[in-house]
Design a protein around this motif. Structure first.
Motif, PDB file in Angstrom:
ATOM      1  N   CYS A   1       0.845  -1.274   0.052  1.00 50.73           N
ATOM      2  CA  CYS A   1       0.200  -0.015   0.191  1.00 50.73           C
ATOM      3  C   CYS A   1       0.852   1.161   0.089  1.00 50.73           C
ATOM      4  O   CYS A   1       1.303   1.731   0.989  1.00 50.73           O
ATOM      5  CB  CYS A   1      -0.683  -0.025   1.181  1.00 50.73           C
ATOM      6  N   HIS A   2       1.332   1.614  -1.295  1.00 53.09           N
ATOM      7  CA  HIS A   2       2.160   2.864  -1.336  1.00 53.09           C
ATOM      8  C   HIS A   2       1.535   3.668  -2.277  1.00 53.09           C
ATOM      9  O   HIS A   2       1.432   3.416  -3.576  1.00 53.09           O
ATOM     10  CB  HIS A   2       3.558   2.241  -1.881  1.00 53.09           C
ATOM     11  N   LEU A   3       1.194   4.882  -1.653  1.00 52.30           N
ATOM     12  CA  LEU A   3       0.273   5.840  -2.165  1.00 52.30           C
ATOM     13  C   LEU A   3       1.160   6.997  -2.279  1.00 52.30           C
ATOM     14  O   LEU A   3       2.098   7.475  -1.628  1.00 52.30           O
ATOM     15  CB  LEU A   3      -0.975   5.912  -1.476  1.00 52.30           C
ATOM     16  N   ASN A   4       0.665   8.020  -3.449  1.00 50.96           N
ATOM     17  CA  ASN A   4       1.251   9.329  -3.653  1.00 50.96           C
ATOM     18  C   ASN A   4      -0.332  10.064  -3.389  1.00 50.96           C
ATOM     19  O   ASN A   4      -1.319   9.827  -4.187  1.00 50.96           O
ATOM     20  CB  ASN A   4       1.927   9.711  -4.926  1.00 50.96           C
ATOM     21  N   ALA A   5      -0.090  11.171  -2.767  1.00 51.95           N
ATOM     22  CA  ALA A   5      -1.307  12.443  -2.712  1.00 51.95           C
ATOM     23  C   ALA A   5      -0.987  13.575  -3.433  1.00 51.95           C
ATOM     24  O   ALA A   5       0.264  14.240  -2.907  1.00 51.95           O
ATOM     25  CB  ALA A   5      -1.599  12.706  -1.466  1.00 51.95           C
ATOM     26  N   LEU A   6      -1.539  13.884  -4.573  1.00 48.58           N
ATOM     27  CA  LEU A   6      -0.866  14.864  -5.492  1.00 48.58           C
ATOM     28  C   LEU A   6      -2.044  16.098  -5.594  1.00 48.58           C
ATOM     29  O   LEU A   6      -3.260  15.957  -5.947  1.00 48.58           O
ATOM     30  CB  LEU A   6      -0.897  14.345  -6.966  1.00 48.58           C
ATOM     31  N   PRO A   7      -1.551  17.670  -5.112  1.00 44.17           N
ATOM     32  CA  PRO A   7      -2.407  18.398  -5.477  1.00 44.17           C
ATOM     33  C   PRO A   7      -2.550  18.959  -6.789  1.00 44.17           C
ATOM     34  O   PRO A   7      -1.451  18.801  -7.613  1.00 44.17           O
ATOM     35  CB  PRO A   7      -1.540  19.537  -4.304  1.00 44.17           C
ATOM     36  N   CYS A   8      -3.671  19.279  -7.183  1.00 40.01           N
ATOM     37  CA  CYS A   8      -4.003  19.316  -8.535  1.00 40.01           C
ATOM     38  C   CYS A   8      -4.282  21.062  -9.034  1.00 40.01           C
ATOM     39  O   CYS A   8      -4.400  20.893 -10.345  1.00 40.01           O
ATOM     40  CB  CYS A   8      -5.242  18.533  -9.016  1.00 40.01           C
ATOM     41  N   ASN A   9      -4.418  21.930  -8.048  1.00 40.80           N
ATOM     42  CA  ASN A   9      -5.013  23.004  -8.457  1.00 40.80           C
ATOM     43  C   ASN A   9      -3.541  24.131  -8.698  1.00 40.80           C
ATOM     44  O   ASN A   9      -3.869  25.160  -9.540  1.00 40.80           O
ATOM     45  CB  ASN A   9      -5.691  23.599  -7.415  1.00 40.80           C
ATOM     46  N   SER A  10      -2.372  23.590  -8.271  1.00 38.61           N
ATOM     47  CA  SER A  10      -1.333  24.684  -8.145  1.00 38.61           C
ATOM     48  C   SER A  10      -0.027  23.966  -8.752  1.00 38.61           C
ATOM     49  O   SER A  10       0.236  22.742  -8.175  1.00 38.61           O
ATOM     50  CB  SER A  10      -0.821  25.472  -6.987  1.00 38.61           C
ATOM     51  N   TYR A  11       0.819  24.608  -9.452  1.00 40.56           N
ATOM     52  CA  TYR A  11       2.147  24.172  -9.642  1.00 40.56           C
ATOM     53  C   TYR A  11       3.029  24.502  -8.468  1.00 40.56           C
ATOM     54  O   TYR A  11       3.324  25.568  -8.161  1.00 40.56           O
ATOM     55  CB  TYR A  11       2.669  24.680 -10.948  1.00 40.56           C
TER      56      TYR A  11
ATOM     57  N   GLN B   1       2.847  -5.744  -5.309  1.00 44.90           N
ATOM     58  CA  GLN B   1       2.215  -4.426  -5.407  1.00 44.90           C
ATOM     59  C   GLN B   1       0.807  -4.510  -5.675  1.00 44.90           C
ATOM     60  O   GLN B   1       0.257  -5.306  -6.248  1.00 44.90           O
ATOM     61  CB  GLN B   1       2.998  -3.434  -6.372  1.00 44.90           C
ATOM     62  N   ASN B   2       0.137  -3.330  -5.401  1.00 44.24           N
ATOM     63  CA  ASN B   2      -1.463  -3.337  -5.806  1.00 44.24           C
ATOM     64  C   ASN B   2      -1.509  -2.176  -6.823  1.00 44.24           C
ATOM     65  O   ASN B   2      -2.756  -2.099  -7.234  1.00 44.24           O
ATOM     66  CB  ASN B   2      -2.066  -2.670  -4.552  1.00 44.24           C
ATOM     67  N   TYR B   3      -0.425  -1.732  -7.461  1.00 51.34           N
ATOM     68  CA  TYR B   3      -0.604  -0.853  -8.564  1.00 51.34           C
ATOM     69  C   TYR B   3      -1.367  -1.616  -9.733  1.00 51.34           C
ATOM     70  O   TYR B   3      -1.000  -2.616 -10.129  1.00 51.34           O
ATOM     71  CB  TYR B   3       0.814  -0.530  -9.130  1.00 51.34           C
ATOM     72  N   GLY B   4      -2.439  -0.909 -10.249  1.00 51.81           N
ATOM     73  CA  GLY B   4      -3.104  -1.376 -11.524  1.00 51.81           C
ATOM     74  C   GLY B   4      -4.003  -2.466 -11.189  1.00 51.81           C
ATOM     75  O   GLY B   4      -4.370  -3.060 -12.146  1.00 51.81           O
ATOM     76  N   ARG B   5      -4.417  -2.954 -10.004  1.00 54.08           N
ATOM     77  CA  ARG B   5      -5.108  -4.095  -9.683  1.00 54.08           C
ATOM     78  C   ARG B   5      -6.584  -3.830 -10.163  1.00 54.08           C
ATOM     79  O   ARG B   5      -6.938  -2.741  -9.592  1.00 54.08           O
ATOM     80  CB  ARG B   5      -4.867  -4.701  -8.295  1.00 54.08           C
TER      81      ARG B   5
END
Length: 452
Positions: free
Chosen positions: A193-203, A412-416
Motif C-alpha cells: 500500500c504505497h500511495l502518492n497524494a498529488l495536489p492538482c490546483n497549483s504548480y 504491489q497493488n498498482y493497477g489491480r
C-alpha cells in the motif's frame, strides 16, 4: 646345596615354582589392569571428544546457515505465495489531451517550463531518480556516474489528463480523487500500500515553496494527509489483505502510526506530492531502509517536520523567502535556530520505520523461495521458529536484482486488477485541469512566477 633346596622346595617336578610365578603375576596384575583401564578410558574419552567435535561442527554449520530475514542484512525474495490484491474499482475516463507531455509543451509555451524534471535515470531499471542520489532506490544500483538529464513531468501530465509520455501511457491507478487531489498507487511501490497524494490546483515543484504562504501550505498538506488516509482505509477493509500483511493484533491505530509520510527534496518529479508508504515495507525495501537508501537523512522530510515549520510561521505571522537556489541545509539551519530540530524529528521517525518490520510484518518465509544478502541468493531450506530460516544451497545463477523486481510486481497493488495479458489497469483524472495558467487551469504558487 641343590639337594637341600630341592628338599626344602620339593622335587623338580614340584608345582611350587609355577605357583610362585603365578603369585608374582597376581601381585603385578592390579598395576597392569589399572594401566589398561586408563588406556581404555583415554580412548573412550578421545572418541567421545571427536564425536562432540563433529556434533559441534554440525551445530556451527547449522548456526551459520540459520539467518533472520529482516535483520543481519538478509531479506526474503522469490515470492511463490498467493497475493490477496486490493482492486481499484477504476472509473474509465478518456484522456483530455491526446498526445505526449512534450507535445503539450510545444502547444502551450507558457506551461513548457513546468513540464520537465532534472533527474538521473538508472541504467539498470530505468527509474528516474533525484539528481542528488548516489544509489537507485528501486533496484539498488549505483547511479553516481549517471549524468543529469531531463524527463517529462508525469505528475503534471496526470493533472492535465495527458494521454502518454514519449515512452508509456499516463494512465493512473487511482484510489481516490477530488477536484483538489489525486491519491494513486505508486508504480515504483515499496510496500503493498504505497500511495502518492498529488495536489492538482497549483504548480508547486517541492515543499520548500509552501513556506512562502504557510497558511495555504498548511491547509494543503492537511488535505493531502486526510485524503491519503481515507484511501488507506479501503485497504484495511480487505480482510484477506490485512491478514496477509499484518501480524495478529495489529490495530488500525498502529497502522496509522506506522506510515512513512513526507516529502523528498529534491524530488524525482517536480510537482509536490506526499509520499504515503504504509508499513511494513516489502522485504527488499526494508533492507534498503536499514541501509538508509530510503527516507534518507537530509533528503526525506517527514510530514511532521514540514507541518511544524508551517505552524511556527503561522503563529509568528511570518513567511520564509524561498528561492529556487534555497537549499535544504539552509532551511534546516534556519529552523533549528527557531527550535524545530530536523535531526530530532527525522531520527525519531526513521527509528520507528525501522522497528515496524518486527512490530507489524507478517511476511511468511514459506511464501518465498530464497533469502538474499549483499546481492547473493540462497535457497530456503526450511522455516524455523521466531522468524528464522535455514538457508540451503547458494543460487549462483540467480540475479538478485531481477528477483527483487519480479517480487515488486507480484506484491504491489498498482493497477489491480491486471488484464488477461498481465498489464496493470489504469484511467485518467476525471477532474483534469485545462492546459492553461488561470481560471479552469492551474495557478502558480507564490514566488514561482519569476523563479529561475
Amino acid at each position: 646345596t641343590s639337594s637341600s633346596v630341592r628338599s626344602h622346595f620339593g622335587s623338580s617336578h614340584s608345582p611350587v615354582l609355577p605357583i610362585m610365578a603365578t603369585s608374582c603375576l597376581d601381585r603385578l596384575c592390579p598395576w597392569r589392569c589399572l594401566k589398561w583401564q586408563r588406556a581404555e578410558e583415554t580412548f573412550e574419552a578421545e572418541k567421545e571428544s571427536a564425536e562432540d567435535d563433529r556434533t559441534l561442527s554440525l551445530d556451527l554449520d547449522r548456526a551459520a546457515d540459520t539467518v533472520t530475514p529482516g535483520a543481519d542484512g538478509y531479506y526474503l525474495a522469490g515470492f511463490i505465495g498467493q497475493f490477496p490484491e486490493v482492486t481499484c474499482g477504476l472509473e474509465m475516463i478518456e484522456p483530455a489531451f491526446c498526445g505526449d507531455v512534450t507535445g503539450l509543451a510545444h502547444a502551450n509555451k507558457d506551461l513548457a517550463r513546468y513540464l520537465y524534471n532534472d533527474v538521473k535515470v538508472c541504467g539498470h531499471c530505468r527509474r528516474p531518480c533525484a539528481w542528488t542520489q548516489k544509489q537507485c532506490p528501486g533496484c539498488g544500483s549505483s547511479i553516481e556516474e549517471v549524468p543529469v538529464t531531463q524527463t517529462e513531468n508525469i505528475m503534471m501530465g496526470f493533472i492535465f489528463g495527458v494521454e502518454r509520455t514519449v515512452k508509456f501511457p499516463l494512465t493512473i491507478s487511482i484510489r481516490r480523487q477530488t477536484s483538489d487531489v489525486i491519491v494513486y498507487d505508486d508504480v515504483l511501490a515499496m510496500s503493498s500500500c504505497h500511495l502518492n497524494a498529488l495536489p492538482c490546483n497549483s504548480y508547486i515543484p517541492d515543499w520548500r515553496w509552501l513556506l512562502r504562504d504557510p497558511v495555504a501550505g498548511k491547509r494543503l498538506v492537511v488535505n493531502l494527509e486526510e485524503e491519503a488516509w481515507e484511501a488507506t482505509k479501503t485497504f484495511l477493509k480487505q480482510e484477506n489483505w490485512r491478514k496477509f500483511v499484518y501480524r495478529e493484533g495489529v490495530t488500525e491505530e498502529m497502522v496509522r502510526d506506522n506510515i512513512i509520510c513526507g516529502f523528498n527534496l529534491p524530488p524525482s518529479q517536480y510537482q509536490l506530492h506526499l509520499q504515503w508508504i504504509v508499513l511494513p515495507l516489502m522485504p527488499f525495501h526494508h533492507q534498503k531502509l536499514l541501509e538508509r537508501t530510503h527516507a534518507s537523512h537530509g533528503r526525506f522530510f517527514p510530514l511532521e517536520y514540514v507541518k511544524r515549520l508551517l505552524e511556527l510561521l503561522i503563529e509568528a505571522h511570518e513567511s520564509f523567502p524561498t528561492q529556487a537556489t534555497t537549499s535544504a541545509e539552509e532551511i534546516i539551519e534556519f529552523f533549528n535556530g527557531r527550535g524545530v530540530i530536523y535531526n530530532d524529528i527525522w531520527t525519531r521517525c526513521y527509528e520507528k520505520y525501522c522497528r515496524s518490520y518486527a512490530a507489524l510484518a507478517n511476511w511468511n518465509s514459506k511464501d518465498f523461495s530464497h533469502v538474499v544478502c549483499s546481492g547473493k541468493a540462497w535457497q530456503i531450506d526450511s522455516a524455523l521458529p521466531r522468524g528464522e530460516v535455514r538457508r540451503g544451497e547458494a543460487s549462483t545463477e540467480i540475479d538478485a536484482i531481477k528477483l527483487q523486481m519480479e517480487d515488486k510486481l507480484l506484491l504491489q497493488n498498482y493497477g489491480r486488477t491486471h488484464s488477461e495479458d498481465g498489464q496493470p489497469g489504469g484511467t485518467y483524472y476525471k477532474h483534469h485541469k485545462a492546459a492553461i495558467i488561470g481560471d479552469g487551469g492551474i495557478s502558480i504558487w507564490p514566488g514561482l512566477e519569476t523563479a529561475q
